[in-house]
Design an enzyme around this catalytic site. Structure first.
Site, PDB file in Angstrom:
ATOM      1  N   CYS A   3      53.813  37.921  29.711  1.00 44.15           N
ATOM      2  CA  CYS A   3      53.188  36.599  29.683  1.00 44.15           C
ATOM      3  C   CYS A   3      53.610  35.887  28.406  1.00 44.15           C
ATOM      4  CB  CYS A   3      51.667  36.718  29.743  1.00 44.15           C
ATOM      5  SG  CYS A   3      50.795  35.150  29.523  1.00 44.15           S
ATOM      6  N   CYS A  14      43.784  38.342  28.415  1.00 50.29           N
ATOM      7  CA  CYS A  14      44.199  39.567  29.116  1.00 50.29           C
ATOM      8  C   CYS A  14      44.570  40.610  28.067  1.00 50.29           C
ATOM      9  CB  CYS A  14      45.370  39.280  30.049  1.00 50.29           C
ATOM     10  SG  CYS A  14      44.983  38.137  31.389  1.00 50.29           S
ATOM     11  N   GLN A 211      33.868  37.356  44.801  1.00 49.54           N
ATOM     12  CA  GLN A 211      34.739  38.245  44.034  1.00 49.54           C
ATOM     13  C   GLN A 211      36.053  37.544  43.688  1.00 49.54           C
ATOM     14  OE1 GLN A 211      33.768  40.982  42.856  1.00 49.54           O
ATOM     15  NE2 GLN A 211      32.321  42.020  44.203  1.00 49.54           N
ATOM     16  N   CYS A 349      30.363  46.393  38.562  1.00 45.49           N
ATOM     17  CA  CYS A 349      31.447  45.835  37.749  1.00 45.49           C
ATOM     18  C   CYS A 349      31.353  46.313  36.305  1.00 45.49           C
ATOM     19  CB  CYS A 349      31.428  44.308  37.813  1.00 45.49           C
ATOM     20  SG  CYS A 349      29.908  43.559  37.181  1.00 45.49           S
TER      21      CYS A 349
END
Length: 389
Positions: A3, A14, A211, A349
Site C-alpha cells: 500500500c 492497517c 458485516q 469479533c
C-alpha cells in the site's frame, strides 16, 4: 499486499500491511487458540481466509480539504484531509465512486467540515456496496442546510453513478467523534440496499449494521447453518440479531438432503431475533417478509433483558449470540449458565471478551471453533464457537 499510503506513512490504519497474508492468518489462529485454550476447545477447524484486498463492502471516509478540492479519506494529526480514494482494501466499486462523489461535493457546494474551526457542513461519507454492485451513499452533515442542494443536483449524481440505489443525508449536529446522527433523510426512491448472501437476501436500511466483509460474512452464516442443522433444534433465539443474518439463515427451510429449499423443504427452527436498533429490526422484518419465512420474527429490545424476562417454558434449545466487542457481559452469561439452553452459538469479533464470557459459563463448553478473517491487514478477526452443555 502493498500500500503506497502505508509506505508513505500517511495512513497506518492497517497495522499488518506488508506482512505476508499467510503469516497474518496464522498469527490470528494462534491468538484465538491461546485465548480459548483454558476452555478445552474440542476441535479447531481451519481458519477461513479472505481476499487480501478489495474486501471492504463499507467505507466511512472523512471529507476534508475545500469545497473546490475535497479530499475523501482521513484527517492527519493537524486535522487536514488526507485523500485515500485509491485505498486497496475498499472494494473496486468504492474506488470508482469516490472521484464521482468528490466532483458532486463541489457541484453541490457542500463545504467540508473543519474540525478545528467547527465550520463547514460535510463531515464524512459512508458508502456501502452490495454483492450485486449497487451502492448506498450517505452524506453525514452538520445540519440540513445543504439538503436542498443535494436534492437539486441528485439527478446529476445518479446519472454519473447509476449504481447508487440509495442516497441519504444523515444529520449529525454535535461536534463529537461518532459515526452518524439520529436523523436520516432518504433522498432516493429506494430506501434499502439488498444484500444477497447465500440463498438469503437482507434488505439493509441506512442505520443498520452489516458485516464489513461480504465473502467472509457469507461463509460465516453458511457455517453457522451447517453446525445448527446437525443439532436440529426446535426453537432458537438470535440475540444481538442485527439485520437478521443468522436468524434468516437458520429459518430457511431445507430438503431432506440438507440442501436449501425455500419453497418445498423441511422447516428450520422457530427463531426469535432480538436487537436494540429499531432500524436493524425493520431491515430484518422486511427481509423476513420478502422471503415469506413464517417461523422467524424480530423484535426491538435489549438481549439481556429479553432473556432474563423469559418464562422458563419459552427458553429455547439454542441461543445464538453475536455481540459487540464488549461481549455478552456477566449478567447474560450467568443467565445462560443457569438456564436449560443446551447449545450456544457464539460469534465474536473480540476473542478476549469471548474468553471472559466463557469463564462465566463453565457448564457450556466449546466443542468446536473456527476463525473467520473478517479484517485482513489488521489484527482483528471473527471467531465462532459452538458451546454445548
Amino acid at each position: 499486499m502493498d500500500c503506497a499510503y502505508f509506505d508513505a506513512g500517511v495512513c497506518r490504519s492497517c497495522s499488518l500491511m506488508g506482512e505476508p497474508y499467510a503469516t497474518q492468518l496464522a498469527g490470528k489462529q494462534r491468538h484465538a487458540e491461546a485465548l480459548l485454550a483454558p476452555f478445552g476447545v474440542g476441535r479447531w477447524l481451519p481458519p477461513v481466509a479472505s481476499g487480501e484486498r478489495d474486501y471492504r463492502n463499507k467505507a466511512k471516509m472523512v471529507v476534508g480539504g475545500t469545497v473546490d478540492a475535497p479530499t475523501i479519506g482521513i484527517l492527519d494529526a493537524d486535522g487536514y484531509g488526507v485523500d485515500l480514494e485509491a485505498c486497496g482494501i475498499c472494494s473496486p466499486g468504492h474506488r470508482a465512486a469516490f472521484p464521482v462523489l468528490a466532483r458532486f461535493i463541489s457541484l453541490a457546494r457542500i463545504a467540508p467540515y473543519d474540525v478545528a474551526r467547527r465550520t463547514g457542513e460535510l463531515k464524512h461519507l459512508i458508502v456501502t456496496e452490495s454483492p450485486d454492485g449497487e451502492l448506498m451513499v450517505r452524506f453525514v452533515l452538520r445540519s440540513t442546510e445543504p439538503v436542498g442542494r443535494l436534492r437539486k443536483h441528485l439527478p446529476t449524481l445518479l446519472a454519473e453513478l447509476p449504481q447508487a440505489r440509495v442516497v441519504t443525508a444523515n444529520i449529525l449536529p454535535e461536534h463529537k467523534a461518532v459515526l452518524e446522527g439520529e436523523q436520516e433523510l432518504v433522498l432516493t426512491e429506494h430506501q434499502t440496499l439488498p444484500m444477497r448472501l447465500n440463498d438469503v437476501t437482507m434488505h439493509l436500511r441506512p442505520q443498520s449494521f452489516f458485516q464489513t466483509n461480504t465473502a467472509i460474512a457469507e461463509a460465516l452464516y453458511a457455517e453457522a447453518r451447517d453446525w445448527i442443522r446437525e443439532l436440529a433444534p426446535d426453537r432458537a433465539w438470535d440475540l444481538y440479531s442485527g439485520v437478521g443474518g443468522f436468524a434468516l439463515h437458520l429459518a430457511t427451510p431445507t430438503d431432506a438432503s440438507g440442501e436449501d429449499a425455500p419453497d418445498r423443504g423441511v422447516p428450520g427452527p422457530i427463531v426469535t431475533g432480538i436487537e436494540t436498533s429499531v432500524e436493524a429490526v425493520a431491515s430484518a422484518e422486511l427481509s423476513r417478509s420478502d422471503a415469506a419465512l413464517a417461523r422467524v420474527r424480530f423484535a426491538a429490545g435489549d438481549a439481556t433483558a429479553f432473556a432474563l424476562g423469559a418464562a422458563p417454558a419459552d427458553v429455547p434449545d439454542l441461543v445464538v449470540v453475536n455481540p459487540p466487542r464488549r461481549g455478552i457481559g456477566p449478567e447474560l452469561a450467568r443467565w445462560l449458565e443457569a438456564s436449560d439452553v443446551s447449545h450456544v452459538l457464539y460469534s465474536s469479533c473480540n476473542a478476549a471478551s469471548l474468553a471472559r464470557d466463557l469463564a462465566a459459563m463453565p457448564s457450556l463448553r466449546p466443542v468446536q471453533a473456527r476463525v473467520f478473517d473478517m479484517f485482513p491487514q489488521t489484527t482483528h478477526f471473527e471467531v465462532m464457537a459452538l458451546l454445548a452443555r
